[in-house]
Design a protein around this motif. Sequence first.
Motif, PDB file in Angstrom:
ATOM      1  N   SER A   3       6.431 -22.646  17.129  1.00 13.86           N
ATOM      2  CA  SER A   3       5.501 -21.749  17.747  1.00 13.86           C
ATOM      3  C   SER A   3       4.142 -21.816  17.189  1.00 13.86           C
ATOM      4  N   ASP A   4       2.980 -21.992  17.778  1.00 15.39           N
ATOM      5  CA  ASP A   4       1.726 -22.352  17.061  1.00 15.39           C
ATOM      6  C   ASP A   4       1.116 -21.063  16.629  1.00 15.39           C
ATOM      7  N   LYS A   5       1.692 -19.872  16.887  1.00 19.74           N
ATOM      8  CA  LYS A   5       1.161 -18.695  16.461  1.00 19.74           C
ATOM      9  C   LYS A   5       2.219 -17.958  15.273  1.00 19.74           C
ATOM     10  N   GLY A   6       1.802 -17.255  14.735  1.00 18.78           N
ATOM     11  CA  GLY A   6       2.673 -16.768  13.589  1.00 18.78           C
ATOM     12  C   GLY A   6       3.485 -15.481  14.258  1.00 18.78           C
ATOM     13  N   LYS A   7       4.401 -14.971  13.658  1.00 18.47           N
ATOM     14  CA  LYS A   7       5.117 -13.897  14.199  1.00 18.47           C
ATOM     15  C   LYS A   7       4.818 -12.544  13.409  1.00 18.47           C
ATOM     16  N   LEU A   8       4.733 -11.298  13.994  1.00 16.26           N
ATOM     17  CA  LEU A   8       4.523 -10.452  13.248  1.00 16.26           C
ATOM     18  C   LEU A   8       5.621  -9.408  13.386  1.00 16.26           C
ATOM     19  N   ASN A   9       6.414  -9.250  12.303  1.00 13.76           N
ATOM     20  CA  ASN A   9       7.526  -8.164  12.388  1.00 13.76           C
ATOM     21  C   ASN A   9       7.302  -6.795  11.634  1.00 13.76           C
ATOM     22  N   VAL A  10       7.432  -5.859  12.250  1.00 14.39           N
ATOM     23  CA  VAL A  10       7.233  -4.583  11.603  1.00 14.39           C
ATOM     24  C   VAL A  10       8.445  -3.898  11.370  1.00 14.39           C
ATOM     25  N   GLU A  11       8.949  -3.281  10.302  1.00 17.65           N
ATOM     26  CA  GLU A  11      10.219  -2.871  10.299  1.00 17.65           C
ATOM     27  C   GLU A  11       9.842  -1.140   9.714  1.00 17.65           C
ATOM     28  N   VAL A  12      10.191  -0.187  10.213  1.00 16.88           N
ATOM     29  CA  VAL A  12       9.967   1.276   9.845  1.00 16.88           C
ATOM     30  C   VAL A  12      11.311   1.802   9.482  1.00 16.88           C
ATOM     31  N   LYS A  13      11.397   2.351   8.127  1.00 17.93           N
ATOM     32  CA  LYS A  13      12.605   2.926   7.943  1.00 17.93           C
ATOM     33  C   LYS A  13      12.419   4.286   7.393  1.00 17.93           C
ATOM     34  N   PHE A  30       7.169  -4.191   5.868  1.00 16.21           N
ATOM     35  CA  PHE A  30       8.140  -3.203   6.083  1.00 16.21           C
ATOM     36  C   PHE A  30       7.585  -1.945   5.507  1.00 16.21           C
ATOM     37  N   VAL A  31       7.863  -0.735   6.413  1.00 19.83           N
ATOM     38  CA  VAL A  31       7.379   0.541   6.210  1.00 19.83           C
ATOM     39  C   VAL A  31       8.539   1.418   5.678  1.00 19.83           C
ATOM     40  N   THR A  32       8.406   2.295   4.735  1.00 18.88           N
ATOM     41  CA  THR A  32       9.445   3.122   4.271  1.00 18.88           C
ATOM     42  C   THR A  32       8.840   4.566   4.101  1.00 18.88           C
ATOM     43  N   VAL A  33       9.354   5.493   5.240  1.00 19.89           N
ATOM     44  CA  VAL A  33       8.620   6.836   5.076  1.00 19.89           C
ATOM     45  C   VAL A  33       9.620   7.661   3.978  1.00 19.89           C
ATOM     46  N   LEU A  34       8.796   8.102   2.884  1.00 17.37           N
ATOM     47  CA  LEU A  34       9.708   8.966   2.009  1.00 17.37           C
ATOM     48  C   LEU A  34       9.589  10.320   2.507  1.00 17.37           C
ATOM     49  N   GLU A  35       8.607  10.657   2.960  1.00 18.85           N
ATOM     50  CA  GLU A  35       8.543  12.024   3.527  1.00 18.85           C
ATOM     51  C   GLU A  35       7.481  12.114   4.524  1.00 18.85           C
ATOM     52  N   ALA A  54       0.944  -1.246   0.014  1.00 21.82           N
ATOM     53  CA  ALA A  54       0.033   0.095   0.030  1.00 21.82           C
ATOM     54  C   ALA A  54       0.963   1.203   0.024  1.00 21.82           C
ATOM     55  N   TYR A  55       0.412   2.231  -0.488  1.00 25.69           N
ATOM     56  CA  TYR A  55       1.010   3.536  -0.725  1.00 25.69           C
ATOM     57  C   TYR A  55       0.257   4.653  -0.040  1.00 25.69           C
ATOM     58  N   ILE A  56       0.636   5.410   0.714  1.00 23.51           N
ATOM     59  CA  ILE A  56      -0.397   6.405   1.317  1.00 23.51           C
ATOM     60  C   ILE A  56       0.028   7.789   1.545  1.00 23.51           C
ATOM     61  N   GLU A  57      -0.708   8.584   0.938  1.00 23.28           N
ATOM     62  CA  GLU A  57      -0.176  10.108   0.961  1.00 23.28           C
ATOM     63  C   GLU A  57      -1.098  10.965   1.573  1.00 23.28           C
ATOM     64  N   THR A  58      -0.792  11.789   2.586  1.00 24.25           N
ATOM     65  CA  THR A  58      -1.833  12.828   3.239  1.00 24.25           C
ATOM     66  C   THR A  58      -0.760  13.990   3.056  1.00 24.25           C
ATOM     67  N   GLU A  59      -1.231  14.809   2.186  1.00 25.83           N
ATOM     68  CA  GLU A  59      -0.717  15.962   1.737  1.00 25.83           C
ATOM     69  C   GLU A  59       1.114  15.811   1.730  1.00 25.83           C
ATOM     70  N   ARG A  60       1.799  16.202   2.828  1.00 24.56           N
ATOM     71  CA  ARG A  60       3.028  15.949   2.649  1.00 24.56           C
ATOM     72  C   ARG A  60       3.554  14.653   3.037  1.00 24.56           C
ATOM     73  N   THR A  61       2.920  13.822   3.998  1.00 29.38           N
ATOM     74  CA  THR A  61       3.306  12.576   4.359  1.00 29.38           C
ATOM     75  C   THR A  61       3.136  11.576   3.129  1.00 29.38           C
ATOM     76  N   LYS A  62       4.416  10.736   3.005  1.00 26.91           N
ATOM     77  CA  LYS A  62       4.348   9.744   1.857  1.00 26.91           C
ATOM     78  C   LYS A  62       4.987   8.558   2.426  1.00 26.91           C
ATOM     79  N   ILE A  63       4.205   7.669   2.456  1.00 26.41           N
ATOM     80  CA  ILE A  63       4.693   6.409   3.169  1.00 26.41           C
ATOM     81  C   ILE A  63       4.409   5.155   2.132  1.00 26.41           C
ATOM     82  N   ALA A  64       5.412   4.429   1.846  1.00 26.52           N
ATOM     83  CA  ALA A  64       5.026   3.152   1.314  1.00 26.52           C
ATOM     84  C   ALA A  64       5.156   2.039   2.253  1.00 26.52           C
ATOM     85  N   CYS A  65       4.392   0.977   1.978  1.00 24.75           N
ATOM     86  CA  CYS A  65       4.426  -0.082   3.032  1.00 24.75           C
ATOM     87  C   CYS A  65       4.253  -1.571   2.136  1.00 24.75           C
ATOM     88  N   ALA A  66       4.921  -2.545   2.227  1.00 20.81           N
ATOM     89  CA  ALA A  66       4.787  -3.828   1.672  1.00 20.81           C
ATOM     90  C   ALA A  66       4.859  -4.837   2.856  1.00 20.81           C
TER      91      ALA A  66
END
Lengths: 258, 287
Positions: free
Chosen positions: A85-95, A141-146, A60-72
């Motif tokens: 482990s009987d449950k999945g693991k959720l990893n989040v990385e923000v860059k 994975f989240v990449t903040v472009l602006e 997903a790609y989100i833009e709220t005026e000047r905030t621009k973020i791409a996420c995969a």
Amino acid sequence: MQSSIDRRRITGPEESFAPVFAQDEQNDEQQPKARVGRTPRDIRPIFLQTGLITQANGSAYIETERTKIACAVYGPRQLKNAPYSDKGKLNVEVKFAPFSCRTRRVPNRDAEDRSIANLVHQALLPAVRLELLPKSSLDVFVTVLEADGLAGCVAAASIAASAALAHAGVEMFGLVTSCAATVVENEVWMDPDETEQERGRGTLVLACMPALGTVTSAWQAGQMSVAESLQCMKECQERCTDVHFVVAKALTDSRPAT
Amino acid sequence: MSSDASSAPPNAPDASIFQRLHPKAYLERFLAAGFRADGRRTDDWRELSVNTGSINTAEGSALVRLGDTTVVCGVKAEIAEPELDKPNEGFLVPNLDLPAICSPKFKPGAPAEEAQVLSNRLYDLLTSCDVLPLDSLCIHPGKAVWSIYVDAVCINYDGNVFDATAAAVVAALASARLPKATYNEETNRTICSRTETTSLELKRRPLCMSFGIFDSLHLLVDPSSFEEPLIESTMTIAVDESGDVCSLQQEGMLRIGDKTTESIMQECFLAAKKRRKELEPFIDNLR
């Protein structure tokens, strides 16, 4: 001061400084009292599109005026080098991209990325049905472009991440949406940008699942009375319901992930 | 997700399974019919789009898409002291990041080998053909110079990232606006103006064109992420706006059927020059 040379990147001079501007030293104290450009309850328009990152399972790609973020989202994939482990693991990385803020962000210099990743993780965790994904990991994975305001950035990242998870076909209890609010003087301003957040006394970021009417995470920093805090939460929740329509629309418009 | 996979019978002939198990045979069958897996001819380039100035926090920025490959490049300018032996020269610091977001083959963490190699190639490209003369970045000799950080981030890795990166870097540099800076000798400080800006003096605008040789038989221009691992030899040619070759990088055995090395080179040079001409409207008018 740089403690050691980064051999994996091309490094420039030992020290460099962001430009200092002539007008900066005399200007201030002339900010208007009322909010400029929108009413206190308005949030910035959201542009959300899924499926732009074709290599990922969902994106997903989100833009709220000047905030621009791409996420995969990659996964669910096999959890390697880890006990069963009987449950999945959720990893989040923000860059943050080095050019995403007013002053250049030197890669790997601060822990802000990780604290934001943690907030996004908290926002998503109650929604994702990890019990259906044993022995696997889900990487977000989240990449903040602006970035324009940290609180707004956390909210936008959570929305993008939840949209990307849905786009990847991961089972969730509901879509997570998020909204930020700040208290300026005695007024609650929704979805503050960077300058507004600097003026505010305190900020609150709320993440919830509007479809179920449940809150998944709330993060408050700075000074607020209990009444103000509750008012922020209430208004955030209302705005989250609006955002839910935007996310749902973006998902129904998108081409399905492969 | 799991329900989708199990809906097809286990032994059904499925092109995508064949593609994953036998990528080489898969591509060979396409090429035998004169096409590539994504529907292109061997000499077809993917569409390029360039969008500059969309990032407000950067002094210059460009978003480049080459097919599905997406690279965002931002230019940040900071002020530094020059090195003692080069009092008039500023700094140009290009880096390419291939984060885990862009492809399943990258892991989070420090830059891996590929990102390091490509960053170095980018640095070589910019310095060897003097794209941005370093003495043009001088504010006051021996005291203050500009340090230009050029950071490219790949968002979607669908092959031929270097061509897309070079285009993004050149476009971001070309569209960058630096504030006018003056050094005050008494206070020992550099002050910038909010209203007056200058652009960077780009001497040349090189763009890269990449080729891959598959099976010692086919010359594939602009290889995609599916084709890249199958290719035994690659060649990247950088050509500037006047058609001069700025840099050439070739790896692996240069062989196509019984053609001579010279004729293959010739073919690539001509194709690269032709493509550079086609890309003119995207890059050369940027100010």
